[in-house]
Motif scaffolding. Structure first.
Motif, PDB file in Angstrom:
ATOM      1  N   THR A 121     -34.417   7.146  -9.542  1.00 12.26           N
ATOM      2  CA  THR A 121     -34.680   8.321 -10.429  1.00 12.26           C
ATOM      3  C   THR A 121     -35.319   9.525  -9.693  1.00 12.26           C
ATOM      4  O   THR A 121     -35.458  10.440 -10.230  1.00 12.26           O
ATOM      5  CB  THR A 121     -35.231   8.128 -12.091  1.00 12.26           C
ATOM      6  OG1 THR A 121     -36.436   7.600 -11.581  1.00 12.26           O
ATOM      7  CG2 THR A 121     -34.489   7.176 -12.758  1.00 12.26           C
ATOM      8  N   SER A 122     -35.984   9.014  -8.576  1.00 11.32           N
ATOM      9  CA  SER A 122     -36.804   9.987  -7.901  1.00 11.32           C
ATOM     10  C   SER A 122     -36.073  11.109  -7.356  1.00 11.32           C
ATOM     11  O   SER A 122     -34.952  11.273  -6.638  1.00 11.32           O
ATOM     12  CB  SER A 122     -37.592   9.219  -6.650  1.00 11.32           C
ATOM     13  OG  SER A 122     -38.011  10.233  -5.975  1.00 11.32           O
ATOM     14  N   PRO A 123     -36.408  12.334  -7.696  1.00 14.10           N
ATOM     15  CA  PRO A 123     -35.781  13.492  -7.141  1.00 14.10           C
ATOM     16  C   PRO A 123     -35.636  13.742  -5.435  1.00 14.10           C
ATOM     17  O   PRO A 123     -34.792  14.292  -5.143  1.00 14.10           O
ATOM     18  CB  PRO A 123     -36.521  14.694  -7.840  1.00 14.10           C
ATOM     19  CG  PRO A 123     -37.162  14.077  -8.833  1.00 14.10           C
ATOM     20  CD  PRO A 123     -37.282  13.020  -8.428  1.00 14.10           C
ATOM     21  N   SER A 124     -36.790  13.140  -5.091  1.00 16.93           N
ATOM     22  CA  SER A 124     -36.790  13.099  -3.739  1.00 16.93           C
ATOM     23  C   SER A 124     -35.426  12.505  -2.913  1.00 16.93           C
ATOM     24  O   SER A 124     -35.279  12.686  -1.434  1.00 16.93           O
ATOM     25  CB  SER A 124     -37.814  12.631  -3.164  1.00 16.93           C
ATOM     26  OG  SER A 124     -39.241  13.311  -3.400  1.00 16.93           O
ATOM     27  N   LEU A 125     -34.891  11.796  -3.371  1.00 18.73           N
ATOM     28  CA  LEU A 125     -33.462  11.083  -3.100  1.00 18.73           C
ATOM     29  C   LEU A 125     -32.411  11.763  -2.924  1.00 18.73           C
ATOM     30  O   LEU A 125     -31.540  11.448  -2.074  1.00 18.73           O
ATOM     31  CB  LEU A 125     -33.294   9.614  -3.725  1.00 18.73           C
ATOM     32  CG  LEU A 125     -34.184   8.507  -3.823  1.00 18.73           C
ATOM     33  CD1 LEU A 125     -33.918   7.481  -4.684  1.00 18.73           C
ATOM     34  CD2 LEU A 125     -34.323   7.892  -2.278  1.00 18.73           C
ATOM     35  N   SER A 126     -32.496  13.163  -3.386  1.00 16.95           N
ATOM     36  CA  SER A 126     -31.201  13.793  -3.248  1.00 16.95           C
ATOM     37  C   SER A 126     -30.858  14.412  -2.063  1.00 16.95           C
ATOM     38  O   SER A 126     -31.948  14.734  -1.285  1.00 16.95           O
ATOM     39  CB  SER A 126     -31.525  15.212  -4.366  1.00 16.95           C
ATOM     40  OG  SER A 126     -30.449  15.972  -4.252  1.00 16.95           O
ATOM     41  N   GLY A 127     -29.659  14.330  -1.493  1.00 12.83           N
ATOM     42  CA  GLY A 127     -29.271  14.655  -0.106  1.00 12.83           C
ATOM     43  C   GLY A 127     -29.393  13.587   0.768  1.00 12.83           C
ATOM     44  O   GLY A 127     -28.945  13.576   1.996  1.00 12.83           O
ATOM     45  N   LYS A 128     -30.085  12.237   0.202  1.00  8.95           N
ATOM     46  CA  LYS A 128     -30.440  11.260   1.283  1.00  8.95           C
ATOM     47  C   LYS A 128     -29.396  10.118   1.019  1.00  8.95           C
ATOM     48  O   LYS A 128     -28.598   9.869  -0.089  1.00  8.95           O
ATOM     49  CB  LYS A 128     -31.789  10.666   0.933  1.00  8.95           C
ATOM     50  CG  LYS A 128     -32.676  11.667   1.316  1.00  8.95           C
ATOM     51  CD  LYS A 128     -34.028  10.878   1.127  1.00  8.95           C
ATOM     52  CE  LYS A 128     -35.174  12.215   1.259  1.00  8.95           C
ATOM     53  NZ  LYS A 128     -35.306  12.438   2.569  1.00  8.95           N
ATOM     54  N   ILE A 129     -29.311   9.256   2.009  1.00  4.74           N
ATOM     55  CA  ILE A 129     -28.240   8.142   1.863  1.00  4.74           C
ATOM     56  C   ILE A 129     -29.343   6.936   1.371  1.00  4.74           C
ATOM     57  O   ILE A 129     -30.319   6.517   1.821  1.00  4.74           O
ATOM     58  CB  ILE A 129     -27.844   7.616   3.392  1.00  4.74           C
ATOM     59  CG1 ILE A 129     -26.855   8.534   3.784  1.00  4.74           C
ATOM     60  CG2 ILE A 129     -26.916   6.229   3.281  1.00  4.74           C
ATOM     61  CD1 ILE A 129     -26.496   8.305   5.478  1.00  4.74           C
ATOM     62  N   VAL A 130     -28.727   6.218   0.365  1.00  7.58           N
ATOM     63  CA  VAL A 130     -29.517   5.186  -0.126  1.00  7.58           C
ATOM     64  C   VAL A 130     -28.683   3.938  -0.482  1.00  7.58           C
ATOM     65  O   VAL A 130     -27.603   3.839  -0.865  1.00  7.58           O
ATOM     66  CB  VAL A 130     -29.793   5.724  -1.870  1.00  7.58           C
ATOM     67  CG1 VAL A 130     -30.373   4.524  -2.420  1.00  7.58           C
ATOM     68  CG2 VAL A 130     -30.632   6.878  -1.741  1.00  7.58           C
ATOM     69  N   VAL A 131     -29.115   2.962   0.234  1.00  9.86           N
ATOM     70  CA  VAL A 131     -28.758   1.641   0.502  1.00  9.86           C
ATOM     71  C   VAL A 131     -29.044   0.673  -0.648  1.00  9.86           C
ATOM     72  O   VAL A 131     -30.243   0.364  -0.668  1.00  9.86           O
ATOM     73  CB  VAL A 131     -28.949   1.005   1.857  1.00  9.86           C
ATOM     74  CG1 VAL A 131     -28.119  -0.289   2.056  1.00  9.86           C
ATOM     75  CG2 VAL A 131     -28.732   1.863   2.816  1.00  9.86           C
ATOM     76  N   ASP A 132     -28.245   0.207  -1.426  1.00  9.16           N
ATOM     77  CA  ASP A 132     -28.517  -0.864  -2.424  1.00  9.16           C
ATOM     78  C   ASP A 132     -28.066  -2.070  -2.187  1.00  9.16           C
ATOM     79  O   ASP A 132     -26.889  -2.431  -1.782  1.00  9.16           O
ATOM     80  CB  ASP A 132     -27.505  -0.100  -3.659  1.00  9.16           C
ATOM     81  CG  ASP A 132     -27.576  -1.511  -5.007  1.00  9.16           C
ATOM     82  OD1 ASP A 132     -28.625  -2.084  -4.916  1.00  9.16           O
ATOM     83  OD2 ASP A 132     -26.426  -1.477  -5.411  1.00  9.16           O
ATOM     84  N   ILE A 133     -28.921  -3.009  -1.985  1.00  9.23           N
ATOM     85  CA  ILE A 133     -28.757  -4.328  -1.793  1.00  9.23           C
ATOM     86  C   ILE A 133     -28.790  -5.168  -2.722  1.00  9.23           C
ATOM     87  O   ILE A 133     -28.724  -6.533  -2.571  1.00  9.23           O
ATOM     88  CB  ILE A 133     -29.869  -4.659  -0.442  1.00  9.23           C
ATOM     89  CG1 ILE A 133     -31.179  -5.036  -0.957  1.00  9.23           C
ATOM     90  CG2 ILE A 133     -29.633  -3.816   0.516  1.00  9.23           C
ATOM     91  CD1 ILE A 133     -32.093  -5.608  -0.072  1.00  9.23           C
ATOM     92  N   SER A 134     -29.038  -4.727  -3.942  1.00 12.28           N
ATOM     93  CA  SER A 134     -29.209  -5.614  -5.247  1.00 12.28           C
ATOM     94  C   SER A 134     -27.950  -6.400  -5.687  1.00 12.28           C
ATOM     95  O   SER A 134     -26.953  -5.803  -5.625  1.00 12.28           O
ATOM     96  CB  SER A 134     -29.952  -4.850  -6.221  1.00 12.28           C
ATOM     97  OG  SER A 134     -29.144  -4.017  -6.962  1.00 12.28           O
TER      98      SER A 134
END
Length: 206
Positions: free
Chosen positions: A73-86
């Motif tokens: 939910t962090s707005p700072s993640l916008s535009g970034k690649i987020v890797v979900d390993i869960s």
């Protein structure tokens, strides 16, 4: 591009140990002192979770599903690649909280507005990070994502970490990969196969 690993549990430590020296790496966790100690041991950078996210172009959420969803939910993640390993496990590890209709990766993508979520590493036990690179070079890491460039960048990280890439298409494939991760957990823990195992596809000559 800097890569941030958020989480310093078994998976986070293992990934950091494999990626240290292979990419511009920063590690972070809820325990700042433990994150600093891990970073010092590996010769990489450490930061608070917020600062690590702000500094990185790729953010690996090496935390359980509930924590990953919170961080997403962090707005700072916008535009970034987020890797979900869960894998969205039940508290007793007996199965998944949900699956097939929606995945943890879908929910993280919905929460991480503007981010490019990629699923990876959810079928790998942490023990494999401490095997030799020769032993894991052909072990597949299944990668799924909707953004082609994000998938390519995460695929390079998979290779840097000493594994083989198995692309599975768009993020909708996570609905299949998370049950596969659960099967691996059942085989490893429930059926006594141990944690030095991983699923793989075999091509047969016909």
């Amino acid at each position: 591009m800097k890569t941030a690993i958020i989480g310093i549990g078994n998976m986070g430590k293992g990934l950091a140990s494999r990626l240290a020296g292979k990419t511009d790496l920063i590690v972070a966790g809820r325990n700042d002192q433990a994150a600093r100690s891990l970073a010092e041991s590996l010769g990489v950078e450490s930061a608070t979770i917020a600062d690590a996210i702000a500094a990185a172009g790729i953010v690996i959420l090496a935390v359980p599903y509930a924590s990953a969803l919170e961080i997403a939910t962090s707005p700072s993640l916008s535009g970034k690649i987020v890797v979900d390993i869960s894998n969205p496990l039940k508290p007793d590890f007996s199965g998944l909280l949900f699956g097939h209709e929606i995945s943890a990766a879908d929910k993280i993508q919905n929460a991480a507005t503007g981010a490019k979520v990629v699923k990876a590493f959810n079928t790998i036990f942490a023990e494999l990070f401490y095997a030799s690179r020769d032993a894991t070079a052909k072990v597949p890491v299944f990668v799924a994502g909707n953004d082609e460039d994000a998938v390519e960048k995460v695929s390079r990280l998979v290779v840097d970490a000493g594994f083989a890439v198995e692309k599975t298409g768009g993020l909708d494939a996570a609905k299949l990969l998370e049950p596969l991760g659960m099967l691996n957990i059942r085989l490893g823990y429930g059926l006594g196969r141990g944690t030095a195992i991983a699923p793989a596809w075999i091509n047969l000559a016909v």
